[in-house]
Design an enzyme around this catalytic site. Structure first.
Site, PDB file in Angstrom:
ATOM      1  N   GLU A   1       0.801 -10.632  -5.243  1.00 46.45           N
ATOM      2  CA  GLU A   1       0.718 -11.502  -6.436  1.00 46.45           C
ATOM      3  C   GLU A   1       0.587 -10.679  -7.715  1.00 46.45           C
ATOM      4  O   GLU A   1      -0.122 -11.063  -8.640  1.00 46.45           O
ATOM      5  CB  GLU A   1      -0.449 -12.501  -6.321  1.00 46.45           C
TER       6      GLU A   1
HETATM    7  C1  LIG Z   1       0.983  -8.891   3.255  1.00 48.22           C
HETATM    8  C2  LIG Z   1       1.932  -9.150   2.131  1.00 48.22           C
HETATM    9  C3  LIG Z   1       2.278 -10.458   1.813  1.00 48.22           C
HETATM   10  C4  LIG Z   1       3.191 -10.700   0.796  1.00 48.22           C
HETATM   11  N1  LIG Z   1       3.601 -11.999   0.550  1.00 48.22           N
HETATM   12  C5  LIG Z   1       4.618 -12.222  -0.331  1.00 48.22           C
HETATM   13  C6  LIG Z   1       5.207 -13.510  -0.450  1.00 48.22           C
HETATM   14  O1  LIG Z   1       4.809 -14.472   0.218  1.00 48.22           O
HETATM   15  N2  LIG Z   1       6.245 -13.668  -1.323  1.00 48.22           N
HETATM   16  C7  LIG Z   1       6.730 -12.632  -2.069  1.00 48.22           C
HETATM   17  O2  LIG Z   1       7.671 -12.834  -2.827  1.00 48.22           O
HETATM   18  N3  LIG Z   1       6.188 -11.385  -1.966  1.00 48.22           N
HETATM   19  C8  LIG Z   1       5.148 -11.155  -1.114  1.00 48.22           C
HETATM   20  N4  LIG Z   1       4.622  -9.895  -0.984  1.00 48.22           N
HETATM   21  C9  LIG Z   1       5.128  -8.817  -1.811  1.00 48.22           C
HETATM   22  C10 LIG Z   1       4.153  -8.355  -2.888  1.00 48.22           C
HETATM   23  O3  LIG Z   1       3.993  -9.341  -3.863  1.00 48.22           O
HETATM   24  C11 LIG Z   1       4.683  -7.019  -3.453  1.00 48.22           C
HETATM   25  O4  LIG Z   1       4.463  -6.052  -2.436  1.00 48.22           O
HETATM   26  C12 LIG Z   1       4.014  -6.606  -4.739  1.00 48.22           C
HETATM   27  O5  LIG Z   1       4.401  -7.470  -5.783  1.00 48.22           O
HETATM   28  C13 LIG Z   1       4.358  -5.163  -5.142  1.00 48.22           C
HETATM   29  O6  LIG Z   1       5.743  -4.916  -5.065  1.00 48.22           O
HETATM   30  P1  LIG Z   1       6.257  -3.625  -4.261  1.00 48.22           P
HETATM   31  O7  LIG Z   1       5.627  -3.642  -2.930  1.00 48.22           O
HETATM   32  O8  LIG Z   1       7.726  -3.594  -4.326  1.00 48.22           O
HETATM   33  O9  LIG Z   1       5.654  -2.391  -5.051  1.00 48.22           O
HETATM   34  P2  LIG Z   1       6.320  -1.675  -6.329  1.00 48.22           P
HETATM   35  O10 LIG Z   1       6.723  -2.706  -7.333  1.00 48.22           O
HETATM   36  O11 LIG Z   1       7.320  -0.704  -5.879  1.00 48.22           O
HETATM   37  O12 LIG Z   1       5.058  -0.900  -6.912  1.00 48.22           O
HETATM   38  C14 LIG Z   1       4.572   0.336  -6.364  1.00 48.22           C
HETATM   39  C15 LIG Z   1       3.526   0.909  -7.315  1.00 48.22           C
HETATM   40  O13 LIG Z   1       4.119   1.163  -8.603  1.00 48.22           O
HETATM   41  C16 LIG Z   1       3.406   0.461  -9.615  1.00 48.22           C
HETATM   42  N5  LIG Z   1       4.357  -0.032 -10.609  1.00 48.22           N
HETATM   43  C17 LIG Z   1       5.512  -0.700 -10.393  1.00 48.22           C
HETATM   44  N6  LIG Z   1       6.087  -1.012 -11.578  1.00 48.22           N
HETATM   45  C18 LIG Z   1       5.283  -0.558 -12.544  1.00 48.22           C
HETATM   46  C19 LIG Z   1       5.314  -0.583 -13.976  1.00 48.22           C
HETATM   47  N7  LIG Z   1       6.304  -1.173 -14.646  1.00 48.22           N
HETATM   48  N8  LIG Z   1       4.309  -0.002 -14.639  1.00 48.22           N
HETATM   49  C20 LIG Z   1       3.276   0.568 -13.982  1.00 48.22           C
HETATM   50  N9  LIG Z   1       3.179   0.627 -12.646  1.00 48.22           N
HETATM   51  C21 LIG Z   1       4.174   0.070 -11.940  1.00 48.22           C
HETATM   52  C22 LIG Z   1       2.700  -0.688  -8.910  1.00 48.22           C
HETATM   53  O14 LIG Z   1       1.544  -1.125  -9.628  1.00 48.22           O
HETATM   54  C23 LIG Z   1       2.353  -0.045  -7.575  1.00 48.22           C
HETATM   55  O15 LIG Z   1       1.166   0.675  -7.692  1.00 48.22           O
HETATM   56  C24 LIG Z   1       3.702  -9.628   0.031  1.00 48.22           C
HETATM   57  C25 LIG Z   1       3.337  -8.315   0.346  1.00 48.22           C
HETATM   58  C26 LIG Z   1       2.495  -8.071   1.396  1.00 48.22           C
HETATM   59  C27 LIG Z   1       2.189  -6.641   1.746  1.00 48.22           C
END
Ligand SMILES: Cc1cc2nc3c(=O)[nH]c(=O)nc-3n(C[C@H](O)[C@H](O)[C@H](O)COP(=O)(O)OP(=O)(O)OC[C@H]3O[C@@H](n4cnc5c(N)ncnc54)[C@H](O)[C@@H]3O)c2cc1C
Length: 548
Positions: A404
């Site tokens: 989220e």
């Molecule tokens: C158990 C679980 C349940 C989930 N359920 C859902 C769901 O129901 N529906 C859904 O759509 N998603 C879901 N997700 C996905 C979740 O919302 C994402 O994993 C989360 O938003 C982060 O995206 P990412 O994993 O691609 O990380 P990334 O976006 O790749 O981020 C990696 C790191 O980089 C940092 N970062 C990225 N961009 C920036 C920026 N512009 N500035 C500074 N720092 C940055 C982040 O803070 C983080 O520390 C779920 C994930 C898990 C693990």
């Protein structure tokens, strides 16, 4: 909750007294959900033949939960809900999540989907779907994340192509979608973000639906696997392929992110409740263990329970003051949501809510991880084993600062949008803090907390000046420290209020005042240090080339 409802002039519903509702959900959590939380963690979800099977007992618990009306607690009565407040919902959510987060996730997704449909979808569609979500006949998902699009939805590749009118065919891959398949209900509705090809890739929201258990291949929605995860083993995290899957446009083309915002607000508050639930569960486990575990000697040389040792008392009192502090802040935000939802024009409550939501989500998530970690420490070696459940608290909590919107993204939202772009919410919060500080303290202990909060607020003001003075790079580098400072001050405000409103002879009064001082001494004192770090901006954030 009583304090917050009254402070904001919210009246409880006479027909359904809040205390009875909380007692009932606490009973259900103790009898059904807590044991299920442990067994589901050990068993996990299975994926076979394209279908997900949830751990034993989940289906029965869900049916009982849905049958008793909990899914629609804060949804409108005319759509099958109970029409109760967000404050009560947040308190109920904490209890559910403290026992079994996967059920809380399922419930909030249904609630968030219902709220989004009621606000943005065709009324006939909402009238058809929302009552089914309230009854638990159907469940829902939110499908935003893709392999190349996590924090930044603009990078998504899923495409929607118009079939006719509001009907579109969606093709692409979504990952990490919670409960995209299960064996609980008749149908699953998916709220999916995709780019409309005909309209310059405008991000839009679509409603899709399918039968669970791979029973509906013609829908074009296929769950292709589930993740093996650190925690939340009771909830399936699914990879989903969309192959020209038919969906209905919700809102207008290009309004996807605006529509999803309704959901995001609901989900951020819920993740805060998940955090409070974990904090509470971890604290209770630690307190109980520390009372029973005999180790070391007391002042008189006799063997004592570890709760007698100052360092263990330090840990447990920190856990307690973080739990009760984030609980109060989350309920406060929910109360602003209640007031804001009743007002049509932008209001003081809406401004406070917008400012406090990223803070609540950030604080409750980060402090849940910290508290669960302390909980393991209190248990010593037993905390590292599966014997007591302390390690499960940490594993389950670790997702909270990630999903989220990560903590980093909450911090960017706060700093870039809610301070640098328009600081209405910041000024509204500082006005509230000033009003609280101007009240006469009624006891010596309160006056100490008041002095420390006053110093914290001064540091918050100075940190805000730094954030406004930095360039974008400096503000972004300081964003997480700023959000932590805002969290500490906001929770300090809650502690001063709690310590000030409890009556002198109330049984909880002395405890509240003592914990308020623990919080002030251990957390509010960190504000000046954080403000100093924030003033450095990007100075202590090396260039990426140096870190590669
Ligand atoms: C158990 C679980 C349940 C989930 N359920 C859902 C769901 O129901 N529906 C859904 O759509 N998603 C879901 N997700 C996905 C979740 O919302 C994402 O994993 C989360 O938003 C982060 O995206 P990412 O994993 O691609 O990380 P990334 O976006 O790749 O981020 C990696 C790191 O980089 C940092 N970062 C990225 N961009 C920036 C920026 N512009 N500035 C500074 N720092 C940055 C982040 O803070 C983080 O520390 C779920 C994930 C898990 C693990």
């Amino acid at each position: 909750m009583y304090v917050i409802q009254h402070a904001l002039g919210l009246e409880s519903d006479d027909e359904t007294p809040s205390a009875d509702i909380l007692a009932e959900i606490a009973r259900f959590a103790d009898l059904e959900l807590r044991p299920l939380g442990r067994s589901a963690d050990a068993e996990g979800c299975r994926f076979e033949g394209g279908a997900v099977t949830l751990p034993k007992g989940f289906k029965e618990a869900f049916r009982e939960f849905a049958g008793d009306g909990w899914l629609g607690l804060s949804l409108p009565k005319e759509y099958g809900g109970l029409g109760l407040t967000n404050v009560l919902q947040a308190a109920v959510s904490e209890i559910i999540n403290g026992a079994f987060i996967p059920l809380g996730m399922l419930a909030v997704t249904a609630r968030a989907a219902a709220k989004t449909l009621l606000k943005h979808a065709d009324p006939n569609l909402s009238a058809d779907i929302v009552p089914r979500l309230c009854r638990g006949e159907w469940t829902s998902t939110i499908a935003m994340t893709e392999p190349a699009a996590g924090s930044d939805p603009n990078l998504m590749n899923t495409r929607a192509s118009c079939i006719s009118g509001r009907r579109y065919g969606l093709t692409g891959s979504k990952i990490f979608i919670s409960f995209a398949d299960h064996d609980l209900a008749e149908r699953i509705v998916h709220l999916v973000l995709a780019k409309v090809t005909e309209r310059d890739d405008a991000i839009s929201l679509f409603l899709l639906s399918t039968r669970p258990g791979a029973a509906d291949p013609a829908s074009g929605i296929e769950v292709i696997g589930i993740e093996q995860k650190l925690g939340l083993h009771g909830s399936p995290t699914c990879a989903v392929a969309l192959r020209n899957a038919e969906g209905i446009l919700v809102g207008e083309v290009g309004e996807g992110l605006k529509c999803i915002f309704t959901m995001v607000n609901c989900m951020r508050l819920e993740v805060a409740s998940e955090g409070v639930g974990v904090c509470h569960a971890a604290t209770e486990l630690a307190r109980q263990y520390a009372r029973d575990r005999i180790q070391g000697r007391g002042k008189g040389g006799q063997a004592v329970a570890i709760i007698e040792h100052p360092d263990v008392r330090r840990m447990i009192s920190e856990m307690a003051c973080l739990t009760e502090g984030v609980r109060a802040l989350t309920l406060q935000a929910a109360a602003y949501m209640d007031v804001a939802e009743r007002q049509s024009a932008p209001s003081h409550s809406a401004a406070l809510l917008a400012f406090l939501l990223p803070i609540c989500k950030f604080a409750a998530s980060e402090f849940a991880v910290y508290t669960a970690n302390l909980g393991i420490q209190v248990h010593g070696g037993s905390g590292y084993t599966r014997a007591y459940g302390a390690e499960q608290c940490l594993r389950d909590a670790r997702i909270l600062p990630i999903y989220e919107g990560t903590s980093g993204i909450q911090a960017i939202d706060l700093v870039m949008r809610k301070v640098r772009r328009s600081a209405t919410g910041y000024h509204a919060l500082v006005d509230e803090l000033d009003r609280q500080l101007q009240r006469q303290p009624w006891c010596d202990e309160c006056s100490r907390v008041q002095q420390q909060l006053s110093a914290g607020v001064a540091a918050f003001r100075s940190a805000t000046d730094s954030i406004l003075a930095h360039d974008d790079e400096g503000a972004l580098a300081a964003a997480t420290d700023y959000t932590m400072l805002a969290s500490i001050v906001s929770i300090g405000w809650m502690w001063l209020r709690m310590a000030s409103v409890v009556e002198a002879d109330a049984p909880a009064s002395n405890r509240k005042r003592v914990l308020a001082n623990v919080y002030a001494d251990r957390y509010l004192t960190a504000c000046e240090h954080l403000a100093q770090r924030i003033s450095f901006g990007a100075r202590s954030t090396p260039d990426a080339t140096l870190l590669m």
